[in-house]
Design an enzyme around this catalytic site. Structure first.
Site, short mmCIF file in Angstrom:
data_model
loop_
_atom_site.label_atom_id
_atom_site.label_comp_id
_atom_site.label_asym_id
_atom_site.label_seq_id
_atom_site.Cartn_x
_atom_site.Cartn_y
_atom_site.Cartn_z
CB SER A 141 1.34 8.08 -2.96
OG SER A 141 1.71 8.88 -1.54
CE1 TYR A 156 5.92 5.71 -2.91
CE2 TYR A 156 5.44 8.13 -1.66
CZ TYR A 156 4.71 6.79 -1.90
OH TYR A 156 4.00 5.78 -1.52
N1 LIG Z 1 1.11 2.72 3.65
C1 LIG Z 1 0.99 4.09 3.13
O1 LIG Z 1 0.53 5.60 4.57
C2 LIG Z 1 0.73 4.71 1.89
C3 LIG Z 1 0.35 5.86 1.34
C4 LIG Z 1 0.02 6.23 -0.21
C5 LIG Z 1 0.78 5.60 -0.84
N2 LIG Z 1 1.10 4.13 -0.95
C6 LIG Z 1 2.06 2.68 -1.84
O2 LIG Z 1 0.80 2.02 -1.27
C7 LIG Z 1 1.58 0.61 -1.71
C8 LIG Z 1 1.40 -0.66 -0.89
O3 LIG Z 1 2.97 0.44 0.73
P1 LIG Z 1 3.15 -0.14 2.15
O4 LIG Z 1 2.64 0.61 3.10
O5 LIG Z 1 1.90 -1.15 1.81
O6 LIG Z 1 3.90 -0.61 1.76
P2 LIG Z 1 4.87 -1.95 2.71
O7 LIG Z 1 4.29 -2.30 3.83
O8 LIG Z 1 6.28 -2.19 2.54
O9 LIG Z 1 4.31 -2.72 1.32
C9 LIG Z 1 5.28 -3.22 0.04
C10 LIG Z 1 5.18 -3.88 -0.33
O10 LIG Z 1 6.02 -3.91 -1.45
C11 LIG Z 1 6.76 -5.50 -1.93
N3 LIG Z 1 8.12 -5.09 -2.59
C12 LIG Z 1 9.17 -4.71 -2.07
N4 LIG Z 1 9.98 -4.77 -3.04
C13 LIG Z 1 9.24 -5.53 -3.99
C14 LIG Z 1 9.89 -6.23 -5.50
N5 LIG Z 1 11.23 -5.73 -5.70
N6 LIG Z 1 8.95 -7.03 -6.10
C15 LIG Z 1 8.32 -7.58 -5.68
N7 LIG Z 1 7.92 -6.74 -4.77
C16 LIG Z 1 7.84 -5.96 -3.69
C17 LIG Z 1 6.97 -5.88 -0.29
O11 LIG Z 1 6.85 -7.14 -0.25
P3 LIG Z 1 8.33 -7.72 -0.25
O12 LIG Z 1 9.66 -7.81 1.15
O13 LIG Z 1 8.11 -9.19 0.19
O14 LIG Z 1 8.84 -7.73 -2.00
C18 LIG Z 1 5.90 -4.97 0.98
O15 LIG Z 1 4.88 -6.68 0.35
C19 LIG Z 1 3.29 1.35 -1.76
O16 LIG Z 1 2.99 1.42 -3.55
C20 LIG Z 1 2.83 2.77 -1.43
O17 LIG Z 1 3.64 3.39 -1.74
C21 LIG Z 1 1.28 3.78 0.95
#
Ligand SMILES: NC(=O)c1ccc[n+]([C@@H]2O[C@H](COP(=O)([O-])OP(=O)(O)OC[C@H]3O[C@@H](n4cnc5c(N)ncnc54)[C@H](OP(=O)(O)O)[C@@H]3O)[C@@H](O)[C@H]2O)c1
Length: 251
Positions: A141, A156
């Protein structure tokens, strides 16, 4: 990527869905892992139809050691050796640093840092044993590079900074085996994880003003970076952290 097998963690929503589609667009067969199995089933059906690749959904909690073993053994039995890993699953608990509980801290480190380490270790060990090259992509991130100006996010920011430097360490250690390890560092992108916060008064404007391109990202804007780092196009790239952030970290 035809003939290659990719695993994406956190493929049940947000950026994970886009990472999985990126691998499929490139021709790889894809393993989808997350806890919500029914969502993975639906996505797998859509992807098979749209991209004509093999897709294997596996409901699993990647903070559980036995689940990591099960993901790998099931994938190997059904599809073959995983040689592209996208460590995408992550959580971003908010809370004041002076009050945050040990449990909240431990949960974030377990998912954001420990799970990518040991999933990478297990997959790399198999590739090294078999003399096969591979690719690992860690989703860090922009908040792994600096503190958040919007939220209180100590577990985080600390875990994502750790993941960025773990990327460099693994890249150096595994370069000799042909395993390229890189990270993608997204900026603000609306997903299930971020929508609520973005909707709070003033937050969207603040995020946009911190981003030179002047807008939030679209989830599918992660795809190009995944394809680049997972395919032959990225063969001479290892140990890098590629920002997909609208310029957020440029100033
Ligand atoms: N969106 C942003 O602005 C942004 C910015 C920078 C970085 N990121 C990074 O991008 C990645 C994806 O984020 P996102 O924004 O797409 O969030 P999201 O929609 O909340 O997705 C998170 C995913 O992680 C899975 N997960 C959570 N706990 C888990 C576990 N114990 N075992 C297996 N899977 C698990 C969730 O699925 P289940 O609940 O089905 O397990 C979900 O598919 C993250 O690492 C986040 O830090 C996002």
């Amino acid at each position: 990527m035809r003939g290659h097998i990719g695993l994406v963690t956190g493929a049940s929503s947000g950026l994970g869905v886009e990472c999985a589609k990126a691998l499929a667009i490139g021709g790889a067969d894809v393993v989808l892992a997350a806890r919500r199995g029914e969502r993975l089933q639906t996505l797998a059906g859509e992807m098979r139809k749209e991209y004509g690749v093999r897709v294997l959904p596996i409901a699993a909690d990647i903070t559980v050691e036995a689940d990591l073993e099960r993901i790998i053994s099931h994938s190997v039995a059904q599809l073959g050796e995983i040689d592209i890993l996208v460590n995408n699953a992550g959580i971003a608990p908010t809370g004041r640093a002076e009050r945050i509980s040990r449990q909240v801290w431990d949960d974030a480190i377990a998912l954001n840092l420990t799970a990518p380490m040991f999933l990478s270790q297990k997959i790399a060990a198999r590739l090294i044993e078999r003399g096969k090259p591979g690719r690992i992509i860690n989703i860090t991130s922009v908040l792994g590079q600096g503190a958040s100006a919007v939220y209180r996010l100590a577990p985080y920011t600390a875990s994502k900074a750790g993941l960025a430097n773990l990327t460099r360490q693994l890249a150096v250690e595994w370069a000799q085996y042909g395993i390229n390890v890189n990270a993608i560092s997204p900026g603000w992108i609306p997903t299930e994880a971020t929508e609520g916060g973005i909707a709070k008064p003033g937050n969207r404007e603040k995020m946009e003003s911190l981003t030179p391109l002047g807008r939030l990202g679209l989830p599918e804007e992660i795809r190009g970076a995944v394809i680049f780092l997972a395919s032959a196009a990225g063969s001479y790239v290892t140990g890098s952290v590629l920002a997909v952030d609208g310029g957020y970290t440029a100033w």
